[in-house]
Scaffold this motif. Structure first.
Motif, mmCIF file in Angstrom:
data_model
loop_
_atom_site.group_PDB
_atom_site.id
_atom_site.type_symbol
_atom_site.label_atom_id
_atom_site.label_comp_id
_atom_site.label_asym_id
_atom_site.label_seq_id
_atom_site.Cartn_x
_atom_site.Cartn_y
_atom_site.Cartn_z
ATOM 1 N N ALA A 103 42.578 47.667 -35.895
ATOM 2 C CA ALA A 103 42.091 48.247 -34.655
ATOM 3 C C ALA A 103 43.227 48.555 -33.699
ATOM 4 O O ALA A 103 43.231 49.575 -32.999
ATOM 5 C CB ALA A 103 41.086 47.276 -33.997
ATOM 6 N N ARG A 104 44.255 47.684 -33.644
ATOM 7 C CA ARG A 104 45.405 47.929 -32.761
ATOM 8 C C ARG A 104 46.159 49.156 -33.204
ATOM 9 O O ARG A 104 46.632 49.967 -32.374
ATOM 10 C CB ARG A 104 46.313 46.707 -32.767
ATOM 11 C CG ARG A 104 47.493 46.846 -31.783
ATOM 12 C CD ARG A 104 48.407 45.646 -31.819
ATOM 13 N NE ARG A 104 47.726 44.437 -31.339
ATOM 14 C CZ ARG A 104 47.381 43.399 -32.095
ATOM 15 N NH1 ARG A 104 47.658 43.409 -33.392
ATOM 16 N NH2 ARG A 104 46.754 42.366 -31.590
ATOM 17 N N ASN A 132 46.991 52.650 -30.982
ATOM 18 C CA ASN A 132 48.326 53.198 -30.726
ATOM 19 C C ASN A 132 48.386 54.664 -31.132
ATOM 20 O O ASN A 132 49.013 55.492 -30.442
ATOM 21 C CB ASN A 132 49.374 52.398 -31.482
ATOM 22 C CG ASN A 132 49.521 50.975 -30.915
ATOM 23 O OD1 ASN A 132 49.227 50.744 -29.730
ATOM 24 N ND2 ASN A 132 49.973 50.030 -31.736
ATOM 25 N N ASP A 133 47.777 55.015 -32.251
ATOM 26 C CA ASP A 133 47.765 56.421 -32.681
ATOM 27 C C ASP A 133 47.046 57.306 -31.662
ATOM 28 O O ASP A 133 47.502 58.422 -31.362
ATOM 29 C CB ASP A 133 47.097 56.530 -34.053
ATOM 30 C CG ASP A 133 47.913 55.828 -35.165
ATOM 31 O OD1 ASP A 133 49.120 55.597 -34.927
ATOM 32 O OD2 ASP A 133 47.307 55.517 -36.213
ATOM 33 N N LEU A 187 48.663 60.482 -29.502
ATOM 34 C CA LEU A 187 48.014 61.783 -29.523
ATOM 35 C C LEU A 187 47.669 62.244 -28.095
ATOM 36 O O LEU A 187 47.840 63.422 -27.762
ATOM 37 C CB LEU A 187 46.739 61.705 -30.375
ATOM 38 C CG LEU A 187 45.910 62.992 -30.464
ATOM 39 C CD1 LEU A 187 46.749 64.117 -31.096
ATOM 40 C CD2 LEU A 187 44.646 62.740 -31.276
ATOM 41 N N LEU A 188 47.251 61.334 -27.276
ATOM 42 C CA LEU A 188 46.928 61.690 -25.900
ATOM 43 C C LEU A 188 48.157 62.146 -25.131
ATOM 44 O O LEU A 188 48.114 63.100 -24.369
ATOM 45 C CB LEU A 188 46.280 60.478 -25.204
ATOM 46 C CG LEU A 188 45.877 60.669 -23.730
ATOM 47 C CD1 LEU A 188 44.827 61.766 -23.612
ATOM 48 C CD2 LEU A 188 45.341 59.366 -23.150
ATOM 49 N N ALA A 189 49.313 61.482 -25.369
ATOM 50 C CA ALA A 189 50.550 61.873 -24.677
ATOM 51 C C ALA A 189 51.031 63.237 -25.121
ATOM 52 O O ALA A 189 51.602 64.005 -24.347
ATOM 53 C CB ALA A 189 51.623 60.814 -24.911
ATOM 54 N N SER A 190 50.775 63.586 -26.384
ATOM 55 C CA SER A 190 51.256 64.877 -26.879
ATOM 56 C C SER A 190 50.448 66.051 -26.335
ATOM 57 O O SER A 190 50.964 67.165 -26.245
ATOM 58 C CB SER A 190 51.212 64.886 -28.415
ATOM 59 O OG SER A 190 49.856 64.759 -28.868
ATOM 60 N N VAL A 191 49.217 65.816 -25.996
ATOM 61 C CA VAL A 191 48.379 66.909 -25.493
ATOM 62 C C VAL A 191 48.318 66.928 -23.971
ATOM 63 O O VAL A 191 47.572 67.715 -23.395
ATOM 64 C CB VAL A 191 46.959 66.808 -26.074
ATOM 65 C CG1 VAL A 191 46.983 66.952 -27.580
ATOM 66 C CG2 VAL A 191 46.294 65.482 -25.666
#
Length: 463
Positions: free
Chosen positions: A376-377, A381-382, A386-390
């Motif tokens: 789950a951790r 993190n993934d 992904l949120l930072a890249s978009v």
């Protein structure tokens, strides 16, 4: 044409008749001598006759004729004497006139100057009384259709119009004290003689004109017994009109039981005597208390009867209602049934829960839990990367700017920026508002384009 009188013999004009040697007298001189003779001979006369042709002129003087079966004589009543008459003269009334005889030279007539006039006997008074009664009744002063005011049951104030020195006022006071004491207002008046009618009428109107907080609730017009001449003031028009127009209920108590005056017809109630007027005006206090007590007992009995009947109806309805056991018996049985089912259900639920815990305890191992937490951790993190890249504002830190329109939407093309007109440039540290100018933008592109082309030529390729 010759004048015939000129042809008369001279002896007929110049010669006097033998033996006629008296001096000629003027008409005025003869009238004066007649006046002196008549007034000297008849300085005081008392005549009995019937009134005819009565009239009162604007000056206040009255002119009439006195007649009998044999002769007629003119009469004059000057204004001062006319105001003091005890009755209103009318045609057809037989009167006795007292005055003096005189002449009226202007018309060669003799006449009587009337100083005092009275009705000639009870028959004349009764005839005048009936005539006035018919006249007042025709005017509606004592028509039976006139709404009679109801006498108050317990008047707070009683006004009395009577003589203050006679026995009438004492009888009224004593009778009121015996029955029920009340506040008494006495308006003293003359009840007989000259001016009595005016005083009685003024007293009635005076009571009516008092303020509401001082005005009596009832008025008694009272006088003791007497002849028709003694009671005549209460037959006068002034008294009748004052009584008929008064807003306060009035009891007329004039004379004895057999005496009747026009005031009795105009009043709201006639009492046979002044004492009876006091009895009609105020009830006996003891009788009032007995009546109130009787009414109180009736009210109490009615209330008690109402309560008893209500209790009877309640008992009858209560007998029709079902008992408590009949109403609650099925519910009690249902509760007992449900409580038994609840106990059994709880036991089954506890057994089922205990078996589930045993199976869960066998499945839950520490190593298995660690692997699940780590997995789950890693997924978390993934998702963060992904949120930072978009993130649209991430490139701003590297020198880029983001263009938005007036509504806050991001503009990705130049056409969209030109269509918006006003844009906002988002930099790393702040925002800048800008306006798109189409002409200068085209020139800027024209100047920049050669430089960019030269740069492209001079720039070495990396490939």
């Amino acid at each position: 044409m010759p004048d015939p009188f000129l042809d008369l013999p001279a002896r007929l004009v110049a010669d006097p008749i033998p033996g006629d040697n008296a001096a000629a007298m003027s008409v005025g001189e003869l009238s004066s001598r007649l006046k002196r003779v008549v007034e000297g001979e008849f300085g005081h006369v008392r005549l009995r006759g019937e009134i005819s042709g009565y009239k009162r002129v604007a000056s206040g003087h009255c002119y009439l004729c006195l007649k009998d079966d044999a002769a007629v004589i003119d009469g004059v009543i000057w204004k001062g004497q006319a105001a003091s008459l005890a009755f209103r003269p009318e045609d057809g009334i037989e009167v006795i006139a007292t005055g003096r005889l005189t002449t009226y030279p202007g018309r060669s007539k003799y006449q009587v100057i009337i100083e005092r006039m009275e009705l000639a006997g009870a028959g004349a008074l009764m005839a005048l009384l009936e005539r006035n009664k018919a006249r007042f009744e025709a005017e509606g002063l004592f028509a039976k259709s006139k709404a009679r005011r109801t006498l108050p049951f317990l008047p707070r104030r009683i006004g009395v119009v009577t003589s203050p020195t006679g026995a009438v006022i004492r009888d009224i006071i004593h009778r009121l004290e015996d029955r029920c004491p009340s506040h008494l207002l006495v308006w003293p008046v003359k009840v007989q003689g000259d001016g009595a009618a005016a005083e009685v009428a003024a007293a009635v109107r005076g009571f009516d004109a008092l303020p509401a907080d001082l005005r009596p609730d009832l008025v008694i017009v009272a006088r003791g017994g007497g002849s028709i001449e003694d009671l005549w003031a209460f037959n006068e028009e002034a008294v009748v009109r004052a009584v008929a127009e008064c807003r306060i209920p009035i009891i007329s108590a004039v004379g004895h039981e057999t005496d009747t005056t026009l005031c009795d017809y105009a009043a709201d109630l006639r009492a046979p005597t002044p004492t009876a007027a006091a009895e009609l005006a105020m009830p006996v206090l003891a009788d009032v208390r007995l009546t109130v007590g009787a009414h109180g007992q009736r009210i109490e009995r009615c209330a008690r009867r109402h309560v008893e009947r209500g209790r009877e109806r309640l008992d009858a309805l209560a007998r029709l209602l079902p008992t408590r056991d009949r109403l609650l018996g099925p519910q009690r049985q249902r509760i007992d049934d449900l409580s038994g089912r609840l106990d059994r259900g709880l036991e089954r639920h506890v057994v089922r829960a205990r078996g589930t815990l045993d199976r869960t305890g066998a499945v839950l191992r520490p190593a298995l839990l660690d692997r699940r937490v780590e997995s789950a951790r890693q997924r978390l993190n993934d998702l963060g990367r992904l949120l930072a890249s978009v993130d649209p504002d991430a490139p701003l830190a590297r020198g880029y700017a983001r263009v938005t329109g007036p509504d806050g939407t991001t503009l990705a093309t130049a056409a969209a920026a030109r269509a918006a007109g006003a844009v906002t440039l988002h930099f790393r540290d702040a925002t800048v508002d800008a306006v798109i100018d189409g002409g200068r933008a085209e020139r800027a592109r024209a100047e920049v384009t050669p430089r960019k082309a030269a740069a492209k030529v001079d720039q070495p390729t990396l490939f």
